[in-house]
Enzyme design. Structure first.
Site, PDB file in Angstrom:
ATOM      1  N   GLY A   1     -15.521  -6.557   4.017  1.00 21.52           N
ATOM      2  CA  GLY A   1     -14.465  -6.081   4.952  1.00 21.52           C
ATOM      3  C   GLY A   1     -14.772  -4.825   6.059  1.00 21.52           C
TER       4      GLY A   1
ATOM      5  CD  GLU B   1     -11.260 -28.748  28.078  1.00 20.71           C
ATOM      6  OE1 GLU B   1     -11.227 -29.180  29.120  1.00 20.71           O
ATOM      7  OE2 GLU B   1     -11.479 -29.389  27.056  1.00 20.71           O
TER       8      GLU B   1
ATOM      9  CB  VAL C   1     -11.386 -36.402  13.273  1.00 18.31           C
ATOM     10  CG1 VAL C   1     -11.514 -34.901  13.675  1.00 18.31           C
ATOM     11  CG2 VAL C   1     -11.556 -36.826  11.952  1.00 18.31           C
ATOM     12  CG  ASP C   2      -8.151 -32.206  12.648  1.00 20.94           C
ATOM     13  OD1 ASP C   2      -9.239 -32.586  12.271  1.00 20.94           O
ATOM     14  OD2 ASP C   2      -7.895 -31.141  13.614  1.00 20.94           O
TER      15      ASP C   2
ATOM     16  CD  GLU D   1     -20.375 -13.667   1.695  1.00 18.53           C
ATOM     17  OE1 GLU D   1     -21.057 -13.437   0.937  1.00 18.53           O
ATOM     18  OE2 GLU D   1     -19.681 -12.845   2.239  1.00 18.53           O
TER      19      GLU D   1
ATOM     20  CE  LYS E   1     -12.544 -31.166  13.634  1.00 25.57           C
ATOM     21  NZ  LYS E   1     -11.091 -31.336  14.537  1.00 25.57           N
TER      22      LYS E   1
ATOM     23  CB  CYS F   1     -20.098  -6.072   1.281  1.00 25.58           C
ATOM     24  SG  CYS F   1     -20.476  -5.124   2.398  1.00 25.58           S
ATOM     25  CE1 TYR F   2     -13.021  -1.476   2.586  1.00 25.48           C
ATOM     26  CE2 TYR F   2     -11.995  -2.822   0.769  1.00 25.48           C
ATOM     27  CZ  TYR F   2     -11.894  -1.819   1.527  1.00 25.48           C
ATOM     28  OH  TYR F   2     -10.718  -1.023   1.659  1.00 25.48           O
TER      29      TYR F   2
ATOM     30  CG  HIS G   1     -22.460 -10.260   2.864  1.00 27.42           C
ATOM     31  ND1 HIS G   1     -20.952 -10.033   3.014  1.00 27.42           N
ATOM     32  CD2 HIS G   1     -22.554  -8.844   3.528  1.00 27.42           C
ATOM     33  CE1 HIS G   1     -20.382  -9.101   3.445  1.00 27.42           C
ATOM     34  NE2 HIS G   1     -21.377  -8.372   3.737  1.00 27.42           N
TER      35      HIS G   1
HETATM   36  P1  XMP Z   1     -11.570 -23.205  25.927  1.00 31.57           P
HETATM   37  O1  XMP Z   1     -11.228 -24.081  27.243  1.00 31.57           O
HETATM   38  O2  XMP Z   1     -10.355 -22.398  25.599  1.00 31.57           O
HETATM   39  O3  XMP Z   1     -11.251 -24.205  24.942  1.00 31.57           O
HETATM   40  O4  XMP Z   1     -12.709 -22.496  25.676  1.00 31.57           O
HETATM   41  C1  XMP Z   1     -11.340 -24.105  23.366  1.00 31.57           C
HETATM   42  C2  XMP Z   1     -11.451 -25.386  22.592  1.00 31.57           C
HETATM   43  O5  XMP Z   1      -9.665 -25.564  22.897  1.00 31.57           O
HETATM   44  C3  XMP Z   1      -9.494 -26.966  23.353  1.00 31.57           C
HETATM   45  N1  XMP Z   1      -8.494 -26.898  24.351  1.00 31.57           N
HETATM   46  C4  XMP Z   1      -7.287 -27.241  24.252  1.00 31.57           C
HETATM   47  N2  XMP Z   1      -6.704 -28.225  23.272  1.00 31.57           N
HETATM   48  N3  XMP Z   1      -4.908 -28.331  24.543  1.00 31.57           N
HETATM   49  C5  XMP Z   1      -5.537 -28.637  23.248  1.00 31.57           C
HETATM   50  O6  XMP Z   1      -5.246 -29.434  22.447  1.00 31.57           O
HETATM   51  C6  XMP Z   1      -5.408 -27.488  25.283  1.00 31.57           C
HETATM   52  O7  XMP Z   1      -4.410 -27.081  26.263  1.00 31.57           O
HETATM   53  C7  XMP Z   1      -6.501 -27.215  25.353  1.00 31.57           C
HETATM   54  N4  XMP Z   1      -7.152 -26.180  26.017  1.00 31.57           N
HETATM   55  C8  XMP Z   1      -8.410 -26.192  25.469  1.00 31.57           C
HETATM   56  C9  XMP Z   1     -10.995 -27.228  24.192  1.00 31.57           C
HETATM   57  O8  XMP Z   1     -11.083 -28.830  24.562  1.00 31.57           O
HETATM   58  C10 XMP Z   1     -11.755 -26.678  23.266  1.00 31.57           C
HETATM   59  O9  XMP Z   1     -12.220 -27.785  22.458  1.00 31.57           O
END
Ligand code: XMP
Length: 538
Positions: A62, A536, A240-241, A185, A394, A89-90, A183
């Protein structure tokens, strides 16, 4: 002291108490890779509130100093439980500090990076030190600390040293309590997993019986018990989720799970058809596709502000979804059933984040769910949340997807934002501009796949610049769209760097887009990193 009920967990579990290190989740990961189940809880967890009995406890690293006012401390009751404890560690410093306030002080220099560790094979009594069993006498370890142990706590002996730390590893003489300054891990400690195995399997006696197949069996049984004869609703996106969560629900309750896919008019080329095909034909999921593309695209007319686009899409999505829910509820009630549950694809990192004693961080969370859908569904419609993936990381979800036989293209798919192409068509979103972005994106992604680069890139797409540029085509002057290509490498999506394509590849992509997509005069490649840029563009 309340006796924890260990019937809740079907497998032996190592409890990791998180003191806020950025590596804590890796402890959980490493243990699960060893098929030992591990659960992470905040360091403020009280033993009395725990409903199961851990086989062993790990106190994480930590960012604090144990002697600081306000520094977090472990509930002393955990030391009375009689199960093995390992402080990292901590965590080591916390063990030592409990036993003597002057055992830990600020070091004169921070120790950060690799260190050569010398393990002591035997303690003073000639007992073999079990934590380092099977490791070489001299191993490379990774350190990251400012404070250090300057005294051995009473009842402990040293089991490892480094040049800077006389007490890089300590163990209690009679109780199974261990502390290490480094660490295990992180991958920079090459033998770290062996050490964690020694602790979890040999010292704690945890069985290595956590497998994905067992997880699925247990989760299906849990869902069936929880849901009874009720019906469950869930929004799916083709990611995928949501696909894996939907498949799990299908396995558990069959057609009483109702998946809804909303076509918002901003999806990629053939995406809706592909998602429909995968979910219905391949996975047998009860899916309704609602084509609301006209409603979405009409509503986006004239909207140029990115946040307004997001808000509109999120709000409209809920309207369309709720209308669909009413239809499903009417149909279900007609046959004597009731929709009482709402599926959410929450993953373990989100759970960890919200459980963190530091509180949820203000990072990318706002994106996670389509415009507050779960909140409105659970508050407004009084549905209860069901989250079958909440214990998985994930890549574990991806593994589960593969085990369910979901096509690798879907399992390894790059993330795609909820508002879709609307936030990649900068400026005004029109059906024509969406179509140009869609075609350009398809060419770019197909070429990335053909070049065998798809899995090396975390996310790639084509966007449209808000302004047009002049070009000459067939002796004619044109004023046409500028396509921006973006491809990034990242593991956590919090920081990212632009992917380094060979120049010749980008040139080929540009040539194809300009030749094949009507209305494009130029192609640009975005080389910015995140931060300061985001992945984005809006
Ligand atoms: P940014 O643009 O913040 O994106 O660097 C990081 C990750 O988040 C996704 N992303 C979104 N996913 N609704 C979503 O479901 C959104 O409004 C949205 N904006 C960004 C982006 O594609 C990247 O994987």
């Amino acid at each position: 002291m309340a006796v924890p009920d260990d019937s809740v967990h079907q497998w032996d579990t190592i409890l990791t108490l998180d003191f806020g290190s950025q590596y804590t989740h890796l402890i959980t990961r490493r243990l699960r890779e060893l098929n030992v189940f591990s659960e992470m809880l905040p360091c403020t967890q009280k033993l009395a509130d725990l409903k199961w009995k851990p086989k062993g406890i790990i106190l994480s690293g930590g960012p604090y100093s144990v002697y600081e006012e306000g520094a977090p401390h472990v509930d002393p009751a955990f030391f009375e439980l009689g199960v093995p404890i390992l402080g990292i560690c901590y965590g080591l410093q916390e063990i030592a500090y409990r036993l003597g306030k002057d055992n830990v002080v600020a070091g004169t220099a921070r120790e950060y990076g690799h260190a050569d560790l010398t393990a002591k094979r035997l303690d003073g009594e000639g007992h073999v030190n079990r934590l380092f069993a099977g490791l070489e006498d001299h191993v490379k370890v990774w350190m990251s600390h400012g404070d250090k142990l300057v005294k051995l706590p009473e009842g402990f002996h040293t089991i490892a040293t480094t040049q800077n730390s006389e007490y890089a590893g300590i163990a209690h003489e009679t109780k199974p309590i261990y502390g290490i300054q480094f660490h295990p891990e992180v991958t920079h400690t090459p033998d770290g997993t062996k050490l964690l195995k020694n602790f979890a399997v040999d010292i704690c006696g945890a069985k290595q019986n956590w497998t994905m197949a067992k997880f699925v069996d247990q989760e299906i049984a849990r869902i069936r018990k929880l849901v009874g004869d009720d019906h469950v609703l869930g929004a799916v996106s083709g990611g995928v989720d949501s696909t894996v969560a939907a498949k799990l629900m299908k396995e558990a309750i069959g057609d009483r799970f109702h998946a809804v896919l909303v076509n918002n008019g901003c999806m990629r080329l053939n995406e809706c058809e592909q998602v429909h095909e995968t979910l219905t034909k391949h996975l047998g999921i009860n899916l309704t596709v609602v084509d609301a593309s006209k409603e979405f695209l009409d509503g986006l007319k004239g909207v140029t502000d990115p946040e307004q686009k997001r808000k509109f899409i999120g709000g409209k999505f809920i309207d369309v979804f709720e209308a669909q829910v009413e239809k499903i509820e009417a149909a279900v009630e007609h046959s004597g059933g009731k929709v009482k549950w709402f599926l959410q694809g929450t993953l373990y990192p989100d759970v960890i984040e919200s459980l963190s004693f530091k509180g949820p961080s203000a990072t990318i969370k706002t994106h996670h769910n389509v415009g507050g859908l779960p909140k409105r569904m659970t508050e407004g419609q009084g549905l209860k949340l069901i989250e079958p993936l909440r214990e998985l990381f994930k890549d574990e979800v991806r593994q589960l997807g593969r085990e369910f036989g979901i096509h690798p293209d879907l399992v390894n798919r790059h993330p795609f934002p909820g508002p879709g192409l609307s936030i990649r068509v900068l400026g005004e979103v029109t059906p024509e501009r969406i179509e140009i972005a869609r075609k350009a994106d398809h060419i770019f992604i197909s070429m990335i796949r053909e070049a065998g680069l798809y899995d090396k890139i975390a996310q790639a797409y084509a966007a449209l610049d808000p302004t047009k540029a002049v070009g000459v085509m067939g002796d004619k002057r044109v004023h046409a769209e500028m396509v921006i290509l973006r491809a990034v490498e990242t593991t956590d999506f919090m920081t990212a760097t632009a992917f380094n394509f060979p120049h010749e590849f980008i040139t080929r992509v540009a040539t194809r887009i300009i030749n094949e997509v009507h209305g494009v005069s130029r192609v640009l490649y975005d080389v910015s990193s995140k931060p300061p840029a985001t992945i984005e563009m809006e």
